[in-house]
Design an enzyme around this catalytic site. Structure first.
Site, PDB file in Angstrom:
ATOM      1  N   CYS B  35       0.831  -1.214   0.000  1.00 22.63           N
ATOM      2  CA  CYS B  35       0.000   0.000   0.000  1.00 22.63           C
ATOM      3  C   CYS B  35       0.861   1.257   0.000  1.00 22.63           C
ATOM      4  O   CYS B  35       0.329   2.363  -0.010  1.00 22.63           O
ATOM      5  CB  CYS B  35      -1.013   0.052   1.126  1.00 22.63           C
ATOM      6  N   CYS B 104      -1.786   8.727   6.768  1.00 28.03           N
ATOM      7  CA  CYS B 104      -0.399   8.555   7.205  1.00 28.03           C
ATOM      8  C   CYS B 104      -0.272   8.830   8.706  1.00 28.03           C
ATOM      9  O   CYS B 104       0.522   8.198   9.395  1.00 28.03           O
ATOM     10  CB  CYS B 104       0.533   9.496   6.455  1.00 28.03           C
TER      11      CYS B 104
END
Lengths: 450, 124
Positions: B35, B104
């Site tokens: 990913c 993130c």
């Protein structure tokens, strides 16, 4: 050290702010913020390797365009001498574009960009009154303006076949043959891929498509100006080109529509472009586009030779400077301006930002560098290993690049990769075990899409 | 307008606390290379306090900046305080993140918490 630098920087900021400027540090780059809040890097060195995104306008073209802003600003459709001057300029440009690709002037339809021309080709053909059928064939690595136009038609009841490509990004002509049906109304295959540079066997494909008398569209945006693009040789019934790829301005592109091919307008409401594309002509951009085509006719061999030489240097020398890099796209059959490498164990956006800090502009096909947070559809289609594809870096050349740019990149790039690899857990794992880490046991996070 | 805030660019360009702790008390790993993001956090804990925090991260500029910031925020904190570090706090400390990069910050705090949980499991 850090604190001292911060103080010095803060003092610099204060001093510069007094002078109306503002200095800040960004990935090691000093920027000067101008009074209009735009920012220009202070460093002298700027190496632009993102020419697939846009090229620098040729100054000769800029000069040719200038009078059409302030002097000859008449509407090209107006019935007075100011209008005639603009119309003559548009028609002159049409002739230049036509002769560049071996077409007749009345087969050239100006649009605002390549995406618009692709949309006009796909949707315009599908909705043409004579179209007998609902089936469309495209490759899976087409530009989004082809893929999404096809997808839109898919939502409206058309059937779309997305052809696979091999690991080099090549369409197999026999796949095209197998995909064709009695109700196929359009095949669209790009000449070259803008991301990995692979050149398709268009002549072979067009022969197969024409056996069934199906209209064939070629998106030649990534190839025009790099390699020869001739509608007769390629066997294209429709073909898209955009001048901004080869030193012309943004704002003008064209769709070639072979005489007799029926395409309905996608922008209705005007007499411009023979009724096929309404909208006041962007005369300066069209003039620039025309001149870009004329210059390319004369200068392409020389430009292509330069870019090809720099491309071969990058392809040969980068793997010697950086371990574990893999070329994406066909090793030989590729346009001379494209180099695409996957750098293993690091992610593309990080490299892109650090290269930018050194004044080097590149692009990436990684998930994190894209707004959709998916690895590019092209890398997915060539079955790039997702873990490696994350480190894709695209360097696209122009005639403005030289050996010194390649030298600079080859000097600045390896330490950047080292820096990122030194903080990469998967590189750490590889160094310790000699093995590549398989996905997991980490959590597979579902990325949010906007 | 640059894509990232100055603070993100600073932590990305000069990340703090990068590395491994060879005799770490806890290790936490999240994400995977497929990913595009993967983080490994290492913690050294003494008397309920995070004496040292280090990380290794594979990912974009935001992922690296988030790791650096999380490590900086956690260092010197008690376990309870460190467990209270949320993804939103990290993003705020970084002067904001672009909307499509918010995931993130999830990775960063989660990796830290996983490392602490790993320590707690081991010391049971």
């Amino acid at each position: 050290m850090v604190a001292a630098a911060a103080v010095a920087e803060a003092a610099g900021v204060a001093a510069a702010a007094d002078a109306g400027n503002f200095v800040r540090s960004c990935a090691g780059t000093k920027f000067r913020r101008r009074n209009d809040f735009s920012e220009v890097p202070l460093q002298v060195k700027q190496v632009y390797l993102d020419n697939q995104a846009n090229t620098k306008l040729d100054s000769r073209i800029f000069k040719e365009m200038l009078p059409f802003f302030e002097e000859h600003y008449g509407n090209a459709q107006s019935m007075h001498s100011m209008g005639f001057a603009s119309r003559d300029a548009v028609e002159n440009a049409r002739g230049r574009v036509a002769s560049f690709i071996g077409a007749a002037a009345n087969e050239i339809y100006f649009t605002s960009c390549g995406s618009e021309a692709n949309n006009l080709a796909i949707k315009g053909l599908a909705h043409a009154p004579g179209a007998k059928g609902k089936h469309i064939v495209v490759s899976s690595i087409e530009h989004f303006s082809v893929l999404y136009a096809a997808r839109r038609l898919g939502q409206a009841g058309f059937e779309v076949t997305y052809l696979p490509v091999d690991n080099n990004g090549m369409v197999d002509p026999s796949d095209v043959k197998r995909a064709l049906r009695d109700d196929t109304i359009l095949v669209s295959i790009q000449h070259a891929n803008p991301e990995i540079g692979t050149i398709q066997p268009i002549e072979e494909i067009s022969a197969i498509v024409h056996e069934r008398a199906i209209p064939f569209h070629v998106d030649a945006v990534a190839s025009a100006g790099m390699i020869s693009v001739n509608v007769a040789t390629l066997g294209a019934d429709l073909l898209t080109i955009a001048g901004s790829q080869f030193y012309g301005p943004r704002g003008a592109a064209a769709l070639y529509i072979k005489k007799g091919v029926n395409v309905v307008p996608q922008i209705d409401g005007g007499i411009q472009e023979n009724g096929r594309r309404a909208g006041t002509e962007n005369v300066p951009a069209i003039v620039g586009f025309g001149m870009a085509c004329e210059l390319a006719s004369a200068e392409m061999p020389e430009n292509a030779a330069l870019m090809g030489r720099l491309q071969r240097r990058l392809m040969a020398e980068l793997p010697k400077k950086i371990e574990h890099v893999y070329l994406n796209g066909h090793p030989q059959k590729r346009v001379p301006n494209n180099v695409n490498f996957s750098v293993e164990f690091v992610e593309g956006e990080g490299m892109m930002l650090l290269l930018d800090g050194k004044g080097i502009s590149v692009s990436s096909g990684s998930a994190c560098a894209s707004k959709s947070l998916k690895m590019s559809h092209v890398l997915t289609a060539i079955k790039a290993d997702p873990a490696i594809g994350q480190g894709s870096i695209i360097m696209s050349l122009s005639k403005h690049n030289g050996d010194e740019d390649v030298d600079y990149l080859l000097t600045e790039f390896p330490p950047i990769v080292k820096k990122l690899r030194d903080m990469s857990p998967i590189y750490n794992y590889f160094q310790k075990t000699g093995q590549r880490q398989k996905a997991g046991p980490g959590t597979d996070y579902e990325h949010e899409h906007n | 307008m640059p894509f990232y805030s100055e603070k993100v660019m600073d932590h990305f360009s000069n990340p703090r606390n990068v590395g491994e702790i060879p005799d770490a008390d806890g290790i936490g790993e999240v994400g995977n290379p497929v990913c595009g993001d993967m983080m490994t956090f290492y913690v050294k804990i003494k008397d309920n306090v995070l004496e040292d925090v280090k990380f290794k991260t594979f990912g974009c500029g935001a992922a690296i900046a988030v790791s650096s910031m999380v490590a900086e925020m956690a260092k010197g904190k008690t376990i309870e305080e460190a467990m209270k570090i949320t993804n939103a706090m990290v993003a705020v400390e970084l002067g904001g993140l672009p909307p499509n990069k918010m995931h993130c910050s999830n990775l960063g705090a989660d990796a830290l918490h996983k490392a602490i949980e790993n320590y707690q499991q081991k010391s049971k």
